[in-house]
Design a protein around this motif. Structure first.
Motif, short mmCIF file in Angstrom:
data_model
loop_
_atom_site.label_atom_id
_atom_site.label_comp_id
_atom_site.label_asym_id
_atom_site.label_seq_id
_atom_site.Cartn_x
_atom_site.Cartn_y
_atom_site.Cartn_z
N SER A 177 37.43 35.84 37.21
CA SER A 177 36.26 35.12 37.65
C SER A 177 36.15 34.21 38.66
N GLY A 178 36.93 34.38 39.67
CA GLY A 178 36.96 33.44 41.15
C GLY A 178 36.77 32.13 40.69
N HIS A 179 37.67 31.58 39.65
CA HIS A 179 37.77 30.22 39.21
C HIS A 179 38.65 29.31 39.68
N TYR A 180 39.70 29.99 40.53
CA TYR A 180 40.94 29.12 40.71
C TYR A 180 40.76 28.49 42.39
N LEU A 181 41.51 27.50 42.01
CA LEU A 181 41.61 26.72 43.46
C LEU A 181 43.13 26.96 43.85
N PRO A 182 43.66 26.74 45.13
CA PRO A 182 45.02 26.81 45.69
C PRO A 182 45.87 26.36 44.44
N ALA A 183 45.83 25.02 44.38
CA ALA A 183 46.81 24.46 43.50
C ALA A 183 47.02 25.36 42.10
N ASP A 184 46.10 25.82 41.51
CA ASP A 184 46.12 26.46 40.31
C ASP A 184 46.89 27.78 40.33
N VAL A 185 46.82 28.54 41.61
CA VAL A 185 47.36 29.51 41.89
C VAL A 185 49.07 29.20 41.94
N ALA A 204 42.67 38.21 43.67
CA ALA A 204 41.58 37.06 43.75
C ALA A 204 40.28 37.78 43.89
N HIS A 205 39.35 36.76 43.20
CA HIS A 205 37.82 36.89 43.28
C HIS A 205 37.52 35.76 44.24
N ASN A 206 36.22 36.12 44.75
CA ASN A 206 35.86 35.22 45.91
C ASN A 206 34.68 34.39 45.65
N ASN A 207 34.23 34.01 44.33
CA ASN A 207 33.17 33.48 43.68
C ASN A 207 32.99 31.98 44.40
N LEU A 208 34.19 31.40 44.77
CA LEU A 208 34.15 29.73 45.26
C LEU A 208 34.64 29.70 46.73
N GLY A 209 34.50 30.79 47.18
CA GLY A 209 35.07 31.11 48.57
C GLY A 209 36.43 30.72 48.84
N MET A 210 37.25 31.05 48.21
CA MET A 210 38.73 30.63 47.99
C MET A 210 39.72 31.82 47.87
N ALA A 211 39.31 33.02 47.87
CA ALA A 211 40.08 34.37 47.67
C ALA A 211 41.23 34.41 48.63
N VAL A 212 41.20 34.35 50.20
CA VAL A 212 42.08 34.32 51.09
C VAL A 212 43.11 33.03 51.02
N PRO A 279 29.66 42.01 49.71
CA PRO A 279 29.54 41.09 49.00
C PRO A 279 29.25 39.68 49.71
N THR A 280 28.30 39.03 48.96
CA THR A 280 28.11 37.45 49.38
C THR A 280 28.30 36.41 48.30
N ILE A 281 28.38 35.25 48.73
CA ILE A 281 28.79 34.24 47.40
C ILE A 281 26.94 33.58 47.30
N ASP A 282 26.63 34.18 46.32
CA ASP A 282 25.10 33.76 46.14
C ASP A 282 25.28 32.62 44.92
N SER A 283 24.01 32.02 44.70
CA SER A 283 24.31 31.08 43.62
C SER A 283 24.60 31.43 42.35
N VAL A 284 24.32 32.69 41.79
CA VAL A 284 24.88 33.22 40.63
C VAL A 284 26.35 33.40 40.65
N SER A 285 26.90 34.04 41.78
CA SER A 285 28.29 33.91 41.76
C SER A 285 29.02 32.59 41.73
N VAL A 286 28.44 31.45 42.40
CA VAL A 286 29.18 30.33 42.24
C VAL A 286 29.17 29.86 41.02
N VAL A 287 28.01 30.15 40.12
CA VAL A 287 28.05 29.68 38.65
C VAL A 287 28.88 30.53 37.95
N SER A 288 29.03 31.77 38.33
CA SER A 288 29.96 32.63 37.74
C SER A 288 31.40 32.16 37.64
#
Length: 345
Positions: A177-185, A204-212, A279-288
């Protein structure tokens, strides 16, 4: 079964697993054609990408009305990509319940080099029979835990140890779901690394822009295999962007064995030939991502929310509250109708 190389300083080899032709299918309603598959597979092979994964977004046997009917059947996809690869290994993905042992038999017949079996993060026992089948046939059988944010590091480590006992040659987690932050990983990969002596993978998924950033955290915590897709091509906000991740790892001193120019050429081809737009990080992706809901639900949620005239953000947050997981697409309709009825009341 070979032991994983220890987590260490710069110079460690990181195996890149390219899921563009499998996870990317989610972004185009599973409608990639034969020539698209062949063109990208050839480009990835030329670049020296070690592993190229192919198939319906939900894996072998998943083409259906419920999660989307693919333009091509599994046999056609597998044979097309197999013919295009001369250096890269071919991988497939399977979720028990969608795929069966018969699907695995066909994948092996098509000379799939790597077979990944995925389960929900707390249900690794569902993979036992399939991993055993693959182990007995000498196939590189990897096991991956989906929706991994729903389990603690300790629980994930325990599940991974069980999967190794079932015959998994590598184990890992998906941030579905792209939910993680680096500390979680770091916490989860570190716990898994201590629990097993086979390679550990991270997707990783990029919902919060944290995939890389999350992928970097994974390899620094001891991961040996990282998943990524050209231009991030994948479900929802997309996956780790392959042509960004590889040079970042190389700059840090890790080794991938991938040719930079070839990689960039493959990414350009993917944007031109595979997707209407990256793909882009749109509003729905952030909420997901915030709600912790499977990224592959995005298209279906938008369709149902539009039809029932409800806010897709509300649908995602309610799905998160109900802890919906991949395969529960029918729940999207139920949630939308409940929200519509509540508004009317």
């Amino acid at each position: 079964m070979s032991a994983a190389p220890p987590a260490g300083p710069a110079g460690k080899r990181v195996l890149i697993h390219d899921a563009s032709l499998r996870d990317g299918h989610h972004a185009v309603r599973h409608q990639l054609g034969r020539e698209q598959l062949r063109a990208y597979a050839e480009a990835a092979d030329t670049a020296g990408i070690p592993v190229v994964e192919i198939g319906h977004g939900n894996g072998l046997g998943a083409s259906s009305l419920q999660v989307g009917q693919a333009r091509l059947d599994d046999d056609t996809m597998l044979s097309t990509v197999r013919e295009a690869l001369t250096r890269s290994r071919m991988a497939v993905f399977m979720l028990p319940g969608w795929g069966t042992t018969a699907d695995l038999e066909r994948a092996v017949a098509h000379e799939a080099d790597v077979v990944r079996v995925g389960t929900h993060c707390t249900e690794g026992d569902l993979a036992e029979r399939h991993l055993g089948y693959l182990r007995d046939r000498g196939v590189d059988a990897q096991a991956v835990l989906l929706m991994s944010h729903m389990a603690s590091p300790e629980r994930l480590a325990k599940e991974c140890a069980r999967l190794v006992g079932f015959g998994a040659t590598a184990v890992g987690i998906m941030d579905s779901s792209g939910h993680y932050l680096p500390a979680d990983v770091t916490a989860r990969v570190g716990a898994m690394r201590e629990a097993v002596d086979v390679p550990v993978m991270f997707h990783a998924h990029n919902n919060l822009g944290m995939a890389v950033a999350n992928s970097v955290a994974a390899v620094e915590a001891g991961a040996d295999i990282l998943d990524a897709c050209a231009r991030g091509f994948g479900a929802g906000a997309g996956n780790t962007q392959l042509e960004v991740l590889v040079p970042v790892l190389e700059r840090m001193g890790f080794s991938t064995g991938i040719d930079l120019y070839g990689l960039l050429d493959a990414a350009d081809l993917a944007e031109r030939e595979l997707m209407p737009a990256p793909p882009t990080i749109d509003s729905v992706s952030v909420v997901s991502g915030l709600a912790g809901v499977f990224s592959g639900f995005k298209t279906r949620v938008l369709d149902v929310a539009r039809r029932e005239d409800v806010d897709p953000r509300d649908v995602f947050f309610e799905l998160g509250r109900r802890q919906a997981v991949a395969g529960q697409e029918d729940l999207i309709v139920e949630v939308a109708l409940a929200l519509k009825a509540a508004r009317s009341a």
